[in-house]
Scaffold this active site. Structure first.
Site, mmCIF file in Angstrom:
data_model
loop_
_atom_site.group_PDB
_atom_site.id
_atom_site.type_symbol
_atom_site.label_atom_id
_atom_site.label_comp_id
_atom_site.label_asym_id
_atom_site.label_seq_id
_atom_site.Cartn_x
_atom_site.Cartn_y
_atom_site.Cartn_z
ATOM 1 N N HIS A 128 0.485 -0.948 0.096
ATOM 2 C CA HIS A 128 0.145 -0.118 0.111
ATOM 3 C C HIS A 128 0.697 1.186 -0.218
ATOM 4 C CE1 HIS A 128 -2.968 2.780 1.927
ATOM 5 N NE2 HIS A 128 -3.955 2.105 1.246
ATOM 6 N N ASP A 205 2.377 -4.796 8.167
ATOM 7 C CA ASP A 205 1.182 -3.968 7.633
ATOM 8 C C ASP A 205 -0.041 -4.697 7.770
ATOM 9 O OD1 ASP A 205 -0.851 -2.850 6.907
ATOM 10 O OD2 ASP A 205 0.047 -2.072 4.803
ATOM 11 N N GLN A 208 -4.685 -5.405 6.906
ATOM 12 C CA GLN A 208 -6.169 -6.422 5.852
ATOM 13 C C GLN A 208 -6.324 -8.069 7.566
ATOM 14 O OE1 GLN A 208 -8.362 -5.346 4.569
ATOM 15 N NE2 GLN A 208 -6.976 -3.792 3.493
ATOM 16 N N LYS A 231 -10.872 0.171 9.778
ATOM 17 C CA LYS A 231 -11.550 -1.424 9.188
ATOM 18 C C LYS A 231 -11.737 -2.373 9.611
ATOM 19 C CE LYS A 231 -7.815 0.374 5.115
ATOM 20 N NZ LYS A 231 -6.446 0.140 4.603
ATOM 21 N N CYS A 374 -4.152 2.229 -3.742
ATOM 22 C CA CYS A 374 -3.883 2.399 -3.045
ATOM 23 C C CYS A 374 -2.582 2.080 -3.205
ATOM 24 C CB CYS A 374 -3.797 2.772 -1.301
ATOM 25 S SG CYS A 374 -4.613 4.107 -0.923
HETATM 26 C C1 PLP Z 1 -5.719 0.698 5.168
HETATM 27 C C2 PLP Z 1 -5.030 0.021 3.970
HETATM 28 C C3 PLP Z 1 -3.795 1.253 4.573
HETATM 29 C C4 PLP Z 1 -3.777 2.600 4.817
HETATM 30 O O1 PLP Z 1 -4.395 2.085 6.048
HETATM 31 P P1 PLP Z 1 -5.397 4.171 7.202
HETATM 32 O O2 PLP Z 1 -6.011 3.833 7.702
HETATM 33 O O3 PLP Z 1 -5.200 4.355 4.884
HETATM 34 O O4 PLP Z 1 -3.506 4.759 7.068
HETATM 35 C C5 PLP Z 1 -2.185 0.282 4.549
HETATM 36 N N1 PLP Z 1 -2.186 -0.786 4.241
HETATM 37 C C6 PLP Z 1 -3.170 -1.208 3.845
HETATM 38 C C7 PLP Z 1 -2.724 -2.759 3.428
HETATM 39 C C8 PLP Z 1 -4.483 -1.161 4.352
HETATM 40 O O5 PLP Z 1 -5.724 -1.469 3.505
#
Ligand code: PLP
Length: 420
Positions: A128, A205, A208, A231, A374
């Site tokens: 991302h 990260d 998800q 999320k 993104c």
């Molecule tokens: C949504 C997302 C982000 C960024 O999250 P923010 O809430 O916009 O900071 C980073 N990595 C992944 C895999 C995402 O799905």
């Protein structure tokens, strides 16, 4: 889980989400944009309202009852998040605005102060933008070098390529757990073990994965892990950074201000204990408390149950998608029982712009995302400027998938007729 149980679960939880019970463009809303943000259950909405109706006061300044209540609820939310991801200590959870801020925190504190010219940072091509741009900025400032793990032919992280890239020059590996575009589940335990053998730190990260499956940071052995509240059924404006205690202790502060200090003199300051050292200024108190409520809600349902249910949905989704031969779906195929990938599908249709697909589906009340999600570098590698993406959560049902598939087939017929 049997089909009957599955239906019961979805039907039961849908009552908790008021927003799902509305019509969009004259059709019942089918919300399939959960990888962008999830909807919020009543328990979370009520927690936010309760805080502002009863307890609103600034935290950590406990001179009166409301402030004590606000502080207890805010710090209680930290305990909930810590146990949700099985952190060894509550001090290892830092509240941030979102995952992006959490990654920037690590980049600007650990990265900027640790990395030397020629040191290497390994990312993957599926990251991302939030896990790309901060490291570009830090690489420019420090002279560190960015390397990128490629995809396999099936659209997964190429572990062999990772092993070729890693060396004793590698100081950091920062990778996504579950790709928000490909839906692949990366072998993070293996990546972390390999990285640690080379003395590199690892940031995961988990935007998800934390909302969709049980996560245990101690078993994973990651050095840092980031996620966004919005999320995982919480409001926007709140996320968290997990970091191993010794690492967080060694990292200098990120932002300066109130809350993060022990003592302030005109020419210098000493800093607060963890995790407050990284929480400058009045925090997002109500949002953090609501994240605690979201964690309670998810835990009560059971993350293992949520994950198993989403696997059932994945199996059903892909079975239906296979019935549309024109469609190209990116990322790995799930097994027959829906394992091996996330409950989302990014796809293209020949001759159709992804934004036209989402606009036409919106006319049918079906909310999906279109564009680069993104992950622009990844889309460049896939050779498309954008994809359409349907992403599911535990409140989605087979009926939602049916409505999506019907709308998609109608869209194909519609454009087929135009082009004939
Ligand atoms: C949504 C997302 C982000 C960024 O999250 P923010 O809430 O916009 O900071 C980073 N990595 C992944 C895999 C995402 O799905």
């Amino acid at each position: 889980m049997t089909i009957a149980q599955e239906r019961t679960l979805a039907a039961k939880v849908r009552q908790d989400f008021p927003i799902l019970h509305q019509e969009v463009n004259g059709k019942p809303l089918v919300y399939l944009d959960n990888a962008a943000t999830s909807q919020k259950p009543l328990a979370v909405l009520n927690a936010l309202r309760h805080y502002y109706e009863r307890d609103n006061a600034n935290v950590h300044r406990g001179a009166h009852t409301l402030s004590v209540r606000a502080t207890e609820a805010y710090e209680g939310a930290r305990d909930k998040v810590a146990s949700f991801v099985n952190a060894a200590s509550r001090q290892e959870i830092v509240f941030t605005r979102n995952a992006s801020e959490a990654i920037n925190l690590v980049a600007y504190t650990w990265g900027l102060n640790t990395l030397q010219p020629g040191d290497e940072i390994i990312l993957s091509v599926m990251e991302h933008h939030s896990n790309i741009v901060p490291w570009q900025l830090i690489a420019q400032k420090t002279g560190a070098v960015l390397k990128h793990v490629n995809l396999t032919e099936t659209g997964e992280l190429d572990l062999e390529h990772f092993q070729q890239l890693i060396s004793d020059k590698t100081k950091l590996v920062s990778v996504v757990h579950v790709s928000n575009t490909l839906g692949c589940i990366n072998p993070v335990e293996e990546i972390i073990a390999i990285a640690h053998r080379h003395g590199a730190k690892v940031l995961i990260d988990a935007c998800q994965s934390v909302p969709h499956m049980p996560i245990d940071v101690q078993a994973m052995d990651c050095d840092w892990l980031v996620a966004s509240g919005h999320k995982m059924c919480a409001p926007t404006g709140i996320g968290f950074l997990y970091g191993k205690l010794d690492l967080l202790m060694a990292m200098p502060p990120f932002m300066g201000g109130g809350e993060m200090i022990a003592e302030v003199f005109l020419d210098h300051s000493t800093y607060a204990e963890l995790p407050h050292k990284f929480e400058a200024g009045t925090p997002a108190i109500g949002e953090a408390i609501s994240l605690g409520a979201a964690v309670d809600y998810l835990s009560n349902l059971g993350m293992d149950k949520i994950h198993a249910y989403e696997e059932e949905l994945t199996a059903y989704l892909f079975k239906q998608l296979h019935g549309i031969p024109e469609l190209k779906v990116y990322g790995p195929q799930p097994t027959e029982d829906g394992k091996g990938r996330a409950a989302l599908a990014s796809f293209t249709l020949p001759g159709l712009d992804s934004s036209d697909i989402s606009a036409l589906l919106d006319q049918e009340g079906v909310a999906i995302r279109s564009g680069h999600h993104c992950t622009q570098p990844l889309h460049r590698i896939l050779g498309v400027s954008g994809t359409a993406r349907a992403s599911l959560y535990f409140y989605n049902s087979r009926e939602d998938i049916d409505a999506f598939i019907t709308a998609l087939k109608d869209t194909i017929d519609f454009f087929g007729n135009i082009m004939d």
